[in-house]
Design an enzyme around this catalytic site. Structure first.
Site, PDB file in Angstrom:
ATOM      1  N   GLU A   1     -43.419  24.732 -30.683  1.00  0.00           N
ATOM      2  CA  GLU A   1     -44.361  23.952 -31.479  1.00  0.00           C
ATOM      3  C   GLU A   1     -45.240  23.108 -30.552  1.00  0.00           C
ATOM      4  OE1 GLU A   1     -42.872  23.483 -35.742  1.00  0.00           O
ATOM      5  OE2 GLU A   1     -42.106  21.787 -34.633  1.00  0.00           O
TER       6      GLU A   1
ATOM      7  N   HIS B   1     -37.278  18.053 -32.875  1.00  0.00           N
ATOM      8  CA  HIS B   1     -38.668  18.145 -33.357  1.00  0.00           C
ATOM      9  C   HIS B   1     -39.514  17.147 -32.571  1.00  0.00           C
ATOM     10  CE1 HIS B   1     -42.162  17.907 -35.986  1.00  0.00           C
ATOM     11  NE2 HIS B   1     -41.780  19.070 -36.500  1.00  0.00           N
TER      12      HIS B   1
ATOM     13  N   GLY C   1     -49.553  19.476 -37.592  1.00  0.00           N
ATOM     14  CA  GLY C   1     -50.185  18.612 -38.580  1.00  0.00           C
ATOM     15  C   GLY C   1     -51.649  18.318 -38.270  1.00  0.00           C
TER      16      GLY C   1
ATOM     17  N   GLU D   1     -41.699  15.144 -33.444  1.00  0.00           N
ATOM     18  CA  GLU D   1     -41.807  13.805 -34.069  1.00  0.00           C
ATOM     19  C   GLU D   1     -40.591  12.957 -33.724  1.00  0.00           C
ATOM     20  OE1 GLU D   1     -42.543  15.200 -38.036  1.00  0.00           O
ATOM     21  OE2 GLU D   1     -44.545  15.859 -37.436  1.00  0.00           O
TER      22      GLU D   1
ATOM     23  N   SER E   1     -49.372  24.076 -37.717  1.00  0.00           N
ATOM     24  CA  SER E   1     -50.433  24.435 -38.670  1.00  0.00           C
ATOM     25  C   SER E   1     -50.391  25.901 -39.102  1.00  0.00           C
ATOM     26  CB  SER E   1     -51.801  24.046 -38.107  1.00  0.00           C
ATOM     27  OG  SER E   1     -51.838  22.640 -37.865  1.00  0.00           O
TER      28      SER E   1
HETATM   29  C1  PEP Z   1     -43.680  21.011 -38.219  1.00  0.00           C
HETATM   30  O1  PEP Z   1     -43.496  19.959 -38.767  1.00  0.00           O
HETATM   31  O2  PEP Z   1     -42.743  21.549 -37.629  1.00  0.00           O
HETATM   32  C2  PEP Z   1     -45.006  21.626 -38.283  1.00  0.00           C
HETATM   33  C3  PEP Z   1     -45.232  22.679 -37.567  1.00  0.00           C
HETATM   34  O3  PEP Z   1     -45.960  21.011 -39.082  1.00  0.00           O
HETATM   35  P1  PEP Z   1     -47.367  21.630 -39.551  1.00  0.00           P
HETATM   36  O4  PEP Z   1     -47.097  23.039 -40.046  1.00  0.00           O
HETATM   37  O5  PEP Z   1     -47.828  20.728 -40.660  1.00  0.00           O
HETATM   38  O6  PEP Z   1     -48.265  21.615 -38.373  1.00  0.00           O
END
Ligand code: PEP
Length: 251
Positions: free
Chosen positions: A168, A96, A174, A98, A214
């Site tokens: 992503e 991920h 986020g 993060e 999102s």
């Molecule tokens: C995620 O954490 O993988 C993500 C896509 O977060 P969000 O939907 O809040 O953007």
């Protein structure tokens, strides 16, 4: 036919009690969702209790990370893929953004974790995606193909059944700023081409590619209408049972 996957990443939210309450509330809301795999990823400490409470339901469980190490040993704070399998989860999110950004996770670590996950019979949801600066520089595809080759090299044909890729874009996570369905489709089609070149056309056609960034009840249908988008990895909107259920029931 690729079966869609809608996965909720609960990140570092919810106590065990809160996790169980959300999972139990979600259960009846998605009970008829046969069109997709429904997955939630609570924190490690809640996995076992949530797994027990969801037994017999169509909701599957994911962990949010696993160790690069496969054998038990002196690795304080780490959890093996086999331990995740042991508590009843069938999936693990790997790489991920993060974790890449805040915990210095590299493609080499991603590759080792993917191999550990496959070895423990877990399905790895492997995240890739470019930052805003990289997109603005016009190197988004280069970044994503580098992450794919770095994180997924050395896999056999049968290993590929255990891989789901989540695209992503970091700028959409986020932030409330979603990639347009067309932007997402363009990158998903590119990822499928990279897979076809690196593995085979069959493997590429079978690969499930989720979009994350999102995703909300209001935008899921437009995303799912794209030919190469096979589901969503949902952060914020997965924390409440009602909004996650609306995303799952996008049809
Ligand atoms: C995620 O954490 O993988 C993500 C896509 O977060 P969000 O939907 O809040 O953007």
């Amino acid at each position: 036919m690729r079966k869609p996957v809608i996965a909720g990443n609960w990140k570092m939210y919810k106590t065990v009690g809160d996790s169980v309450a959300t999972a139990v509330a979600l259960k009846p809301l998605v009970a008829n969702a046969n069109h997709c795999e429904v997955v939630i990823a609570p924190v490690f400490t809640a996995l076992k209790t949530v797994a027990d409470r969801l037994e017999g339901s169509n909701i599957k469980l994911a962990a949010q990370n696993c160790s690069t190490e496969t054998a038990e040993g002196a690795h304080t704070g780490e959890i093996t893929a086999a331990m995740i399998r042991d508590v009843g989860a069938g999936y693990v999110i790997i790489g991920h953004s993060e974790r890449r950004q805040f915990y210095s996770e590299t493609d080499t670590m991603v590759r080792r974790k993917v191999q550990a996950a496959i070895g423990a019979d877990l399905t790895a949801i492997v995240c890739v995606g470019e930052s805003l600066a990289q997109r603005d520089q016009g190197i988004a595809e280069q970044v994503v193909s580098g992450q794919l080759s770095g994180g997924l090299s050395g896999l056999t044909v049968s290993d590929l059944d255990r891989i789901i890729v989540a695209y992503e874009p970091v700028w959409a996570i986020g932030t409330g700023r979603t990639a347009t369905p067309e932007q997402a489709q363009e990158m998903h089609a590119f990822i499928r081409r990279v897979f076809a070149e690196g593995h085979s056309e069959n493997a590429a056609q079978a690969l499930r590619i989720l979009y994350g960034g999102s995703v909300k009840p209001e935008n899921i249908s437009g995303l799912m209408a794209q030919p190469d988008i096979d589901g969503g990895l949902v952060g914020g909107a997965s924390l409440a049972a009602e909004s996650f259920a609306q995303i799952v029931n996008y049809k």
